[in-house]
Design an enzyme around this catalytic site. Structure first.
Site, PDB file in Angstrom:
ATOM      1  N   ALA A  61       1.084  -1.239   0.005  1.00  0.00           N
ATOM      2  CA  ALA A  61       0.134   0.008   0.293  1.00  0.00           C
ATOM      3  C   ALA A  61       0.885   1.077   0.388  1.00  0.00           C
ATOM      4  CB  ALA A  61      -1.321   0.099   1.164  1.00  0.00           C
ATOM      5  N   SER A 173      -0.555   2.745  10.355  1.00  0.00           N
ATOM      6  CA  SER A 173       0.279   4.716   9.748  1.00  0.00           C
ATOM      7  C   SER A 173       0.352   5.800  10.650  1.00  0.00           C
ATOM      8  CB  SER A 173      -0.631   5.289   8.932  1.00  0.00           C
ATOM      9  OG  SER A 173      -0.524   4.511   7.740  1.00  0.00           O
ATOM     10  N   ASN A 243       3.611  -1.754   8.950  1.00  0.00           N
ATOM     11  CA  ASN A 243       4.400  -1.262   8.585  1.00  0.00           C
ATOM     12  C   ASN A 243       5.724  -0.606   8.476  1.00  0.00           C
ATOM     13  OD1 ASN A 243       2.862   1.651   7.597  1.00  0.00           O
ATOM     14  ND2 ASN A 243       1.275   1.221   7.654  1.00  0.00           N
TER      15      ASN A 243
END
Ligand SMILES: Cc1cc2nc3c(=O)[nH]c(=O)nc-3n(C[C@H](O)[C@H](O)[C@H](O)COP(=O)(O)O)c2cc1C
Length: 363
Positions: A61, A173, A243
């Site tokens: 992503a 995030s 992430n």
């Protein structure tokens, strides 16, 4: 064509400001006359989340946040593409500069802050290409100013489930204040109850999609116990580990290392691989994992698989190695299978997980 793309584009892109370079790369992909790639070797195929992936190498992503070039990306040979992160309402993200390339470290620091065209625009694009084939997922997030963040994930599922193959709930995030608090036990329990419920409602309309949870590599092992336990209780279909990190492993580019944001690329590999193995031993086969973080070679991809990943994803490696990296990794994975006399990648998944968790903590 892919080699030509890398030869012409790479020096130019490296000379530009990173965010301009990214916009130019998207534009080049939009215009490039890429042919459908040759079919992948059967040995690279992976079955996971009820889907059959032609190969295990996915785009992570953040590269195609607004799903503008999904089909061109599939033509680069990726086994799957995760578009997004997308938020319900359009939002601009943080002020620039917010993307930094640490060339000497082959790393990136970003604090984009989930800049998104919003779910409506992204859903329209994904709907328009939904029958084009290839496995496409969407990474979903919450708006910065959302009062009820869980409701934002639900809104994304409602708008997008019909047009994608899987959805990834991004609670990791680092650049949306408070977002990662959704990884804490009580908040995560509530969030997963609501997103699973939204998924089941979408399923009644014929779109039952796998739901994945993407976590930060910065969780403590105690937090990870909770997160995996809660994900298992809610029968989440898989987890993505993970992430970018807010930690700063030893970096050469000390001036840029102090920029706020999430670090990705090669220096993230040891920590993210350790967290992957830690997640694998806790999941006990309840669901498959996607290994993400610092993959820039076939050896790195194979190490992720042996640490517990059924599938892998990459982003930063493309910046330093070019789009030819996808084919290189697939070729090298086939070499590892041949040398190890393995019939499929599934035979290697998690083989080293216990050993990785016994190593000293990566510094
Ligand atoms: C510029 C940039 C933007 C990103 N945006 C997202 C995002 O929107 N959602 C998400 O879950 N991860 C996002 N990521 C994280 C990547 O998907 C990936 O987890 C991380 O970069 C580690 O992989 P890598 O070392 O191969 O880059 C982003 C990463 C970068 C570098």
């Amino acid at each position: 064509m892919i080699r030509l793309f890398d030869r012409l584009a790479a020096p130019l892109l490296r000379a530009l400001d990173p965010e301009q370079a990214h916009a130019l790369a998207l534009q080049a992909l939009r215009l490039a006359p890429l042919r459908r790639p040759a079919p992948d070797d059967e040995k690279l195929a992976v079955a996971a989340f009820g889907l059959r992936f032609p190969n295990p190498v996915g785009l992570a992503a953040g590269f195609d946040k607004n799903a503008e070039v999904v089909d061109a990306l599939l033509r680069l040979g990726f086994g799957f593409v995760e578009a997004g992160g997308v938020t319900p309402q359009p939002q601009p993200g943080n002020p620039r500069p917010r993307l930094f390339r640490l060339d000497a470290d082959q790393a990136v620091i970003n604090r984009l802050g989930l800049n998104s065209a919003g779910v409506e625009a992204v859903a329209a694009r994904l709907a328009a290409r939904a029958r084009a084939g290839g496995i496409v997922g969407i990474n979903i997030g919450a708006n910065k100013d959302a009062v009820d963040r869980a409701a934002d994930y639900v809104a994304c599922i409602e708008a997008l489930a019909a047009h994608v193959d899987f959805l990834t709930v991004n609670v990791s995030s680092p650049n949306t204040p408070g977002l990662r608090n959704l990884q804490q036990a009580a908040a995560l329990d509530d969030l997963l109850a609501r997103v699973v419920d939204a998924r089941e409602r979408a399923a009644e309309n014929g779109a039952r999609r796998p739901l994945l949870l993407k976590i930060a590599p910065d969780l403590t092992l105690g937090d990870l116990d909770d997160v995996v336990g809660i994900a298992r209780r809610h029968r989440i279909d898989g987890m993505s580990v993970g992430n970018t990190t807010i930690s700063r492993p030893k970096l050469r580019e000390i001036a840029k290392a102090t920029e706020q944001g999430g670090l990705s690329g090669r220096p993230l590999f040891p920590l993210s691989t350790r967290m992957l193995a830690e997640t694998y031993v806790r999941a006990e086969g309840a669901f498959p994992l996607i290994g993400v973080g610092g993959i820039d070679s076939g050896a790195a991809a194979f190490a992720k698989i042996k640490a517990g990943a059924s599938l892998v994803q990459l982003y930063s490696g493309l910046i330093f190695r070019g789009v030819g990296l996808v084919g290189t990794i697939k070729r090298e994975l086939l070499d590892f299978l041949r040398v190890g006399r393995l019939d499929s990648l599934a035979d290697a998944v998690g083989r080293d997980a216990a050993a990785v968790t016994a190593e000293p903590w990566p510094g």
